[in-house]
Each structure stands twice: as C-alpha cells, then as structure tokens.
Design a protein around this motif. Sequence first.
Motif, PDB file in Angstrom:
ATOM      1  N   ILE A  50      -9.967   6.223   5.789  1.00 33.32           N
ATOM      2  CA  ILE A  50     -10.788   5.309   5.001  1.00 33.32           C
ATOM      3  C   ILE A  50     -10.540   5.716   3.549  1.00 33.32           C
ATOM      4  N   LEU A  51     -10.020   4.795   2.754  1.00 39.85           N
ATOM      5  CA  LEU A  51      -9.653   5.100   1.379  1.00 39.85           C
ATOM      6  C   LEU A  51     -10.404   4.208   0.407  1.00 39.85           C
ATOM      7  N   ALA A  52     -10.827   4.776  -0.711  1.00 43.06           N
ATOM      8  CA  ALA A  52     -11.463   4.022  -1.796  1.00 43.06           C
ATOM      9  C   ALA A  52     -10.526   4.063  -2.998  1.00 43.06           C
ATOM     10  N   GLU A  53     -10.346   2.886  -3.644  1.00 44.83           N
ATOM     11  CA  GLU A  53      -9.430   2.782  -4.780  1.00 44.83           C
ATOM     12  C   GLU A  53     -10.052   1.915  -5.871  1.00 44.83           C
ATOM     13  N   VAL A  54      -9.580   2.098  -7.098  1.00 44.31           N
ATOM     14  CA  VAL A  54      -9.993   1.238  -8.204  1.00 44.31           C
ATOM     15  C   VAL A  54      -9.343  -0.128  -7.990  1.00 44.31           C
ATOM     16  N   ASP A  55     -10.131  -1.192  -8.111  1.00 47.72           N
ATOM     17  CA  ASP A  55      -9.643  -2.550  -7.845  1.00 47.72           C
ATOM     18  C   ASP A  55      -9.876  -3.448  -9.063  1.00 47.72           C
ATOM     19  N   THR A  89       2.935   7.154  10.684  1.00 51.97           N
ATOM     20  CA  THR A  89       2.141   6.873   9.489  1.00 51.97           C
ATOM     21  C   THR A  89       1.099   5.804   9.787  1.00 51.97           C
ATOM     22  N   SER A  90       0.041   5.810   8.998  1.00 55.25           N
ATOM     23  CA  SER A  90      -1.043   4.844   9.155  1.00 55.25           C
ATOM     24  C   SER A  90      -0.686   3.515   8.506  1.00 55.25           C
ATOM     25  N   THR A  91      -1.251   2.447   9.059  1.00 61.22           N
ATOM     26  CA  THR A  91      -1.074   1.092   8.537  1.00 61.22           C
ATOM     27  C   THR A  91      -2.432   0.529   8.178  1.00 61.22           C
ATOM     28  N   GLU A  92      -2.498  -0.159   7.024  1.00 63.18           N
ATOM     29  CA  GLU A  92      -3.754  -0.774   6.622  1.00 63.18           C
ATOM     30  C   GLU A  92      -4.106  -1.898   7.584  1.00 63.18           C
ATOM     31  N   ARG A  93      -5.353  -1.892   8.089  1.00 63.61           N
ATOM     32  CA  ARG A  93      -5.813  -2.910   9.034  1.00 63.61           C
ATOM     33  C   ARG A  93      -6.879  -3.815   8.423  1.00 63.61           C
ATOM     34  N   ASN A 139     -19.517   1.944 -17.629  1.00 69.15           N
ATOM     35  CA  ASN A 139     -20.445   1.607 -16.547  1.00 69.15           C
ATOM     36  C   ASN A 139     -19.966   0.421 -15.703  1.00 69.15           C
ATOM     37  N   ASP A 140     -18.668   0.310 -15.514  1.00 64.43           N
ATOM     38  CA  ASP A 140     -18.040  -0.773 -14.739  1.00 64.43           C
ATOM     39  C   ASP A 140     -16.889  -0.168 -13.938  1.00 64.43           C
ATOM     40  N   MET A 141     -17.053  -0.059 -12.621  1.00 64.63           N
ATOM     41  CA  MET A 141     -16.026   0.561 -11.782  1.00 64.63           C
ATOM     42  C   MET A 141     -15.730  -0.325 -10.574  1.00 64.63           C
ATOM     43  N   PRO A 142     -14.834  -1.328 -10.715  1.00 66.44           N
ATOM     44  CA  PRO A 142     -14.480  -2.177  -9.567  1.00 66.44           C
ATOM     45  C   PRO A 142     -13.748  -1.354  -8.507  1.00 66.44           C
ATOM     46  N   GLY A 143     -14.184  -1.482  -7.262  1.00 71.70           N
ATOM     47  CA  GLY A 143     -13.576  -0.683  -6.205  1.00 71.70           C
ATOM     48  C   GLY A 143     -13.294  -1.485  -4.951  1.00 71.70           C
ATOM     49  N   ARG A 144     -12.350  -1.011  -4.172  1.00 69.31           N
ATOM     50  CA  ARG A 144     -12.033  -1.607  -2.875  1.00 69.31           C
ATOM     51  C   ARG A 144     -12.002  -0.500  -1.839  1.00 69.31           C
ATOM     52  N   LEU A 145     -12.207  -0.905  -0.583  1.00 72.32           N
ATOM     53  CA  LEU A 145     -12.099   0.008   0.553  1.00 72.32           C
ATOM     54  C   LEU A 145     -10.953  -0.443   1.436  1.00 72.32           C
ATOM     55  N   ARG A 146     -10.196   0.524   1.928  1.00 77.82           N
ATOM     56  CA  ARG A 146      -9.095   0.237   2.848  1.00 77.82           C
ATOM     57  C   ARG A 146      -9.305   1.065   4.115  1.00 77.82           C
ATOM     58  N   PHE A 147      -9.127   0.415   5.262  1.00 76.97           N
ATOM     59  CA  PHE A 147      -9.254   1.081   6.558  1.00 76.97           C
ATOM     60  C   PHE A 147      -7.884   1.066   7.220  1.00 76.97           C
ATOM     61  N   LEU A 148      -7.379   2.243   7.565  1.00 73.29           N
ATOM     62  CA  LEU A 148      -6.039   2.372   8.136  1.00 73.29           C
ATOM     63  C   LEU A 148      -6.112   3.062   9.489  1.00 73.29           C
ATOM     64  N   GLY A 150     -11.019   8.347  -3.600  1.00 69.69           N
ATOM     65  CA  GLY A 150     -11.377   9.305  -2.567  1.00 69.69           C
ATOM     66  C   GLY A 150     -11.022   8.758  -1.208  1.00 69.69           C
ATOM     67  N   GLY A 151     -11.095   9.608  -0.234  1.00 66.09           N
ATOM     68  CA  GLY A 151     -10.771   9.155   1.113  1.00 66.09           C
ATOM     69  C   GLY A 151     -11.252  10.125   2.168  1.00 66.09           C
TER      70      GLY A 151
END
Length: 179
Positions: A50-55, A78-82, A61-70, A31-32
């Motif tokens: 702000i993006l959420a991805e599977v990491d 275009t946006s760049t990850e910061r 019942n196990d969902m590893p996730g990361r957040l990216r801020f661009l 999601g984002g």
Amino acid sequence: NSGGFASLRFAKSRGTSVGSNTVVQSGDPLGGIVFCGADGTDMASVGAQILAEVDGTPGSNDMPGRLRFLTTADGAATSTERIRIESDGKVGIGSNNPLDNSILHVKSSAAADYRPLVVEGSATSGSGIAVLNSGAQRIFIGSGGGNNLSGSSTTDGLIRAENNTVFAVGNSEKMRIDS
C-alpha cells in the motif's frame, strides 16, 4: 478520554537535513506498507504493498495525495498496481489512469477476460446495478426473480428504464422503446 484517534504517521521532506521542510513534488512517495513473506530463500519477496504518493502540486497547507494498492501475482517477482485512489476521488481498478469523466473506472488488461466487472447477489429477488439521478432510479440492469424486478423467473435478465429506453450511435438515436 477524547474522540481523537491514534495514528501512525509517515512524513517526507525533500530537505537534506533533519527538520528541513523542503516541499515535496508531484509523484514523490510519501510512505508505504510493504508485506513480505518467507519464500524458502529469504523474507525479501513482496506479496503486497500500500503506497501513498503526492498527486499534484503541493503548497502551503495543501498536500494532494493518492493511494496505490499493489499485489504480486503467482509466479511473479514484482508487484502490480491493482487499485488507485486519486486525490480528486477517482478510483481505478485495473487502471492507473482513471478516465476524467468517471468516478470509478474498471479495466481488464487480460485478452481473454470478457467480464471485468461482476455484480453478484444471493437474494432470491435477484441483483443488479441501479443508475440514480438525485436519488431517483432511472435505469436498472439486473437479474429477475421474485416480484421486485418484474422478472418471470430467477434466470431472467432485464434492462428497465423508468420512461424510455433509447439506443444511439454517437449522438444519433437509432431506436427507442417507449412506455
């Protein structure tokens, strides 16, 4: 009337039908939030995301996730990850691949940028970075001032260790300043 919270939930499945629970895969977007503004032509220009991805590999019942801020730089289309926060808690600022042996990895990719990390304080006693081990200060790097850093003026810079200061190249000690 409870301690619960309101939430906005984004849910993703790799299934092809409504209600399908086909497992997502590492790298899949979850999601984002995309922030756009009118640029005089339309409102499609992205300013930040702000993006959420599977990491990692999901399981029951196990969902590893990361957040990216661009963000989008002035003059860019275009946006760049910061900033990235990975599933294991490592944070990358200016790096989308924080080093394995670090919790915080700050990186500047600009050739002329000689100060990717700045610590600034407004107190008359100076500011700095303290390295602690189990809560005890081991190394302090900072600016002097007042009596709390043992500096002689507010413009002194100092490096202070509680015992010895050792300079090494690789694992070979080259210089030691003892107490």
